[in-house]
Design a protein around this motif. Sequence first.
Motif, PDB file in Angstrom:
ATOM      1  N   ASP A  50       0.854  -1.185   0.000  1.00 49.68           N
ATOM      2  CA  ASP A  50       0.000   0.000   0.000  1.00 49.68           C
ATOM      3  C   ASP A  50       0.891   1.235   0.000  1.00 49.68           C
ATOM      4  O   ASP A  50       1.551   1.531   0.992  1.00 49.68           O
ATOM      5  CB  ASP A  50      -0.892  -0.035   1.248  1.00 49.68           C
ATOM      6  N   PHE A  51       0.939   1.930  -1.132  1.00 51.93           N
ATOM      7  CA  PHE A  51       1.646   3.201  -1.212  1.00 51.93           C
ATOM      8  C   PHE A  51       0.646   4.272  -0.775  1.00 51.93           C
ATOM      9  O   PHE A  51      -0.409   4.425  -1.387  1.00 51.93           O
ATOM     10  CB  PHE A  51       2.121   3.474  -2.648  1.00 51.93           C
ATOM     11  N   VAL A  80       3.959   1.731   2.394  1.00 54.12           N
ATOM     12  CA  VAL A  80       5.054   2.598   1.975  1.00 54.12           C
ATOM     13  C   VAL A  80       4.560   4.043   1.984  1.00 54.12           C
ATOM     14  O   VAL A  80       3.653   4.402   1.220  1.00 54.12           O
ATOM     15  CB  VAL A  80       5.556   2.221   0.559  1.00 54.12           C
ATOM     16  N   ASP A  81       5.159   4.866   2.841  1.00 51.00           N
ATOM     17  CA  ASP A  81       4.851   6.292   2.911  1.00 51.00           C
ATOM     18  C   ASP A  81       5.570   6.973   1.744  1.00 51.00           C
ATOM     19  O   ASP A  81       6.798   7.032   1.709  1.00 51.00           O
ATOM     20  CB  ASP A  81       5.326   6.844   4.252  1.00 51.00           C
ATOM     21  N   ILE A  82       4.788   7.483   0.790  1.00 48.32           N
ATOM     22  CA  ILE A  82       5.404   8.046  -0.422  1.00 48.32           C
ATOM     23  C   ILE A  82       6.187   9.324  -0.149  1.00 48.32           C
ATOM     24  O   ILE A  82       7.066   9.679  -0.919  1.00 48.32           O
ATOM     25  CB  ILE A  82       4.371   8.292  -1.545  1.00 48.32           C
ATOM     26  N   ASP A  83       5.867  10.014   0.939  1.00 49.02           N
ATOM     27  CA  ASP A  83       6.628  11.224   1.280  1.00 49.02           C
ATOM     28  C   ASP A  83       7.987  10.869   1.863  1.00 49.02           C
ATOM     29  O   ASP A  83       8.980  11.523   1.575  1.00 49.02           O
ATOM     30  CB  ASP A  83       5.841  12.095   2.258  1.00 49.02           C
ATOM     31  N   ALA A  84       8.034   9.821   2.671  1.00 53.78           N
ATOM     32  CA  ALA A  84       9.291   9.408   3.293  1.00 53.78           C
ATOM     33  C   ALA A  84      10.175   8.626   2.322  1.00 53.78           C
ATOM     34  O   ALA A  84      11.399   8.677   2.412  1.00 53.78           O
ATOM     35  CB  ALA A  84       9.011   8.560   4.535  1.00 53.78           C
ATOM     36  N   LEU A  85       9.551   7.899   1.399  1.00 52.28           N
ATOM     37  CA  LEU A  85      10.297   7.049   0.460  1.00 52.28           C
ATOM     38  C   LEU A  85       9.958   7.438  -0.984  1.00 52.28           C
ATOM     39  O   LEU A  85       9.435   6.638  -1.760  1.00 52.28           O
ATOM     40  CB  LEU A  85       9.981   5.574   0.723  1.00 52.28           C
ATOM     41  N   GLN A  86      10.289   8.668  -1.327  1.00 49.11           N
ATOM     42  CA  GLN A  86       9.946   9.201  -2.644  1.00 49.11           C
ATOM     43  C   GLN A  86      10.592   8.414  -3.786  1.00 49.11           C
ATOM     44  O   GLN A  86       9.976   8.212  -4.824  1.00 49.11           O
ATOM     45  CB  GLN A  86      10.331  10.677  -2.732  1.00 49.11           C
ATOM     46  N   LEU A  88      11.325   5.254  -3.887  1.00 45.22           N
ATOM     47  CA  LEU A  88      10.605   3.989  -4.035  1.00 45.22           C
ATOM     48  C   LEU A  88       9.273   4.217  -4.748  1.00 45.22           C
ATOM     49  O   LEU A  88       8.898   3.454  -5.649  1.00 45.22           O
ATOM     50  CB  LEU A  88      10.381   3.357  -2.657  1.00 45.22           C
ATOM     51  N   ALA A  89       8.582   5.281  -4.388  1.00 44.67           N
ATOM     52  CA  ALA A  89       7.323   5.621  -5.060  1.00 44.67           C
ATOM     53  C   ALA A  89       7.567   5.913  -6.537  1.00 44.67           C
ATOM     54  O   ALA A  89       6.808   5.482  -7.409  1.00 44.67           O
ATOM     55  CB  ALA A  89       6.669   6.820  -4.372  1.00 44.67           C
ATOM     56  N   ARG A  90       8.643   6.602  -6.831  1.00 41.85           N
ATOM     57  CA  ARG A  90       8.989   6.920  -8.218  1.00 41.85           C
ATOM     58  C   ARG A  90       9.333   5.641  -8.987  1.00 41.85           C
ATOM     59  O   ARG A  90       8.913   5.449 -10.129  1.00 41.85           O
ATOM     60  CB  ARG A  90      10.167   7.897  -8.237  1.00 41.85           C
ATOM     61  N   GLU A  91      10.086   4.742  -8.342  1.00 37.09           N
ATOM     62  CA  GLU A  91      10.466   3.478  -8.976  1.00 37.09           C
ATOM     63  C   GLU A  91       9.235   2.669  -9.392  1.00 37.09           C
ATOM     64  O   GLU A  91       9.228   2.032 -10.439  1.00 37.09           O
ATOM     65  CB  GLU A  91      11.325   2.663  -8.007  1.00 37.09           C
ATOM     66  N   TYR A  92       8.185   2.711  -8.565  1.00 37.96           N
ATOM     67  CA  TYR A  92       6.958   1.957  -8.864  1.00 37.96           C
ATOM     68  C   TYR A  92       5.916   2.811  -9.573  1.00 37.96           C
ATOM     69  O   TYR A  92       4.758   2.430  -9.666  1.00 37.96           O
ATOM     70  CB  TYR A  92       6.396   1.331  -7.582  1.00 37.96           C
ATOM     71  N   GLN A  93       6.326   3.971 -10.058  1.00 38.62           N
ATOM     72  CA  GLN A  93       5.493   4.854 -10.868  1.00 38.62           C
ATOM     73  C   GLN A  93       4.180   5.219 -10.177  1.00 38.62           C
ATOM     74  O   GLN A  93       3.112   5.224 -10.786  1.00 38.62           O
ATOM     75  CB  GLN A  93       5.233   4.240 -12.239  1.00 38.62           C
ATOM     76  N   VAL A  94       4.284   5.517  -8.888  1.00 46.49           N
ATOM     77  CA  VAL A  94       3.116   5.923  -8.124  1.00 46.49           C
ATOM     78  C   VAL A  94       2.860   7.393  -8.412  1.00 46.49           C
ATOM     79  O   VAL A  94       3.656   8.247  -8.061  1.00 46.49           O
ATOM     80  CB  VAL A  94       3.331   5.687  -6.612  1.00 46.49           C
ATOM     81  N   PRO A  98      -4.303   6.352  -2.860  1.00 47.03           N
ATOM     82  CA  PRO A  98      -3.505   5.154  -2.645  1.00 47.03           C
ATOM     83  C   PRO A  98      -3.265   4.375  -3.941  1.00 47.03           C
ATOM     84  O   PRO A  98      -4.114   4.356  -4.825  1.00 47.03           O
ATOM     85  CB  PRO A  98      -4.356   4.319  -1.679  1.00 47.03           C
ATOM     86  N   THR A  99      -2.099   3.770  -4.019  1.00 44.73           N
ATOM     87  CA  THR A  99      -1.768   2.823  -5.081  1.00 44.73           C
ATOM     88  C   THR A  99      -1.382   1.520  -4.401  1.00 44.73           C
ATOM     89  O   THR A  99      -0.577   1.523  -3.472  1.00 44.73           O
ATOM     90  CB  THR A  99      -0.606   3.328  -5.957  1.00 44.73           C
TER      91      THR A  99
END
Length: 129
Positions: A50-51, A80-86, A88-94, A98-99
């Motif tokens: 869960d992003f 996965v907190d998209i703000d804390a792990l930007q 990782l979010a970018r890698e998974y194209q979030v 929620p994604t």
Amino acid sequence: MSDAEDIDDIREQKKEKLAESVGSPGEPIHVDSEAHLEEILEDSHLVLVDFYADWCGPCKMLEPTVEEIAAETDAAVAKVDIDALQNLAREYQVQGVPTLYLFADGEVADRMVGVQDKGTLVKKIEANA
């Protein structure tokens, strides 16, 4: 010991370590790094990721469902907190939250954007079990 027995022992040790890091079984795992997510994906057959973002209203609506999925299914649930792990979010194209990603044996089995109902998520998990 054979190689297969060694591998099984290593997997069991990793599962125990992962369970200890979660706190108690059936709770979502809060991912703290890219390496942590990779470890979860390696150690679990099924993983629902869960992003989310703390400021996201739909993410807050989905949170109880994600917690129920963690408690009631065999799938590991990672948050996965998209703000804390930007990165990782970018890698998974979030691009929206929620994604949700469903992984089976480390491979992407499904990707969903937006709030999903519990029945849909359970069906997708069961289909990949």
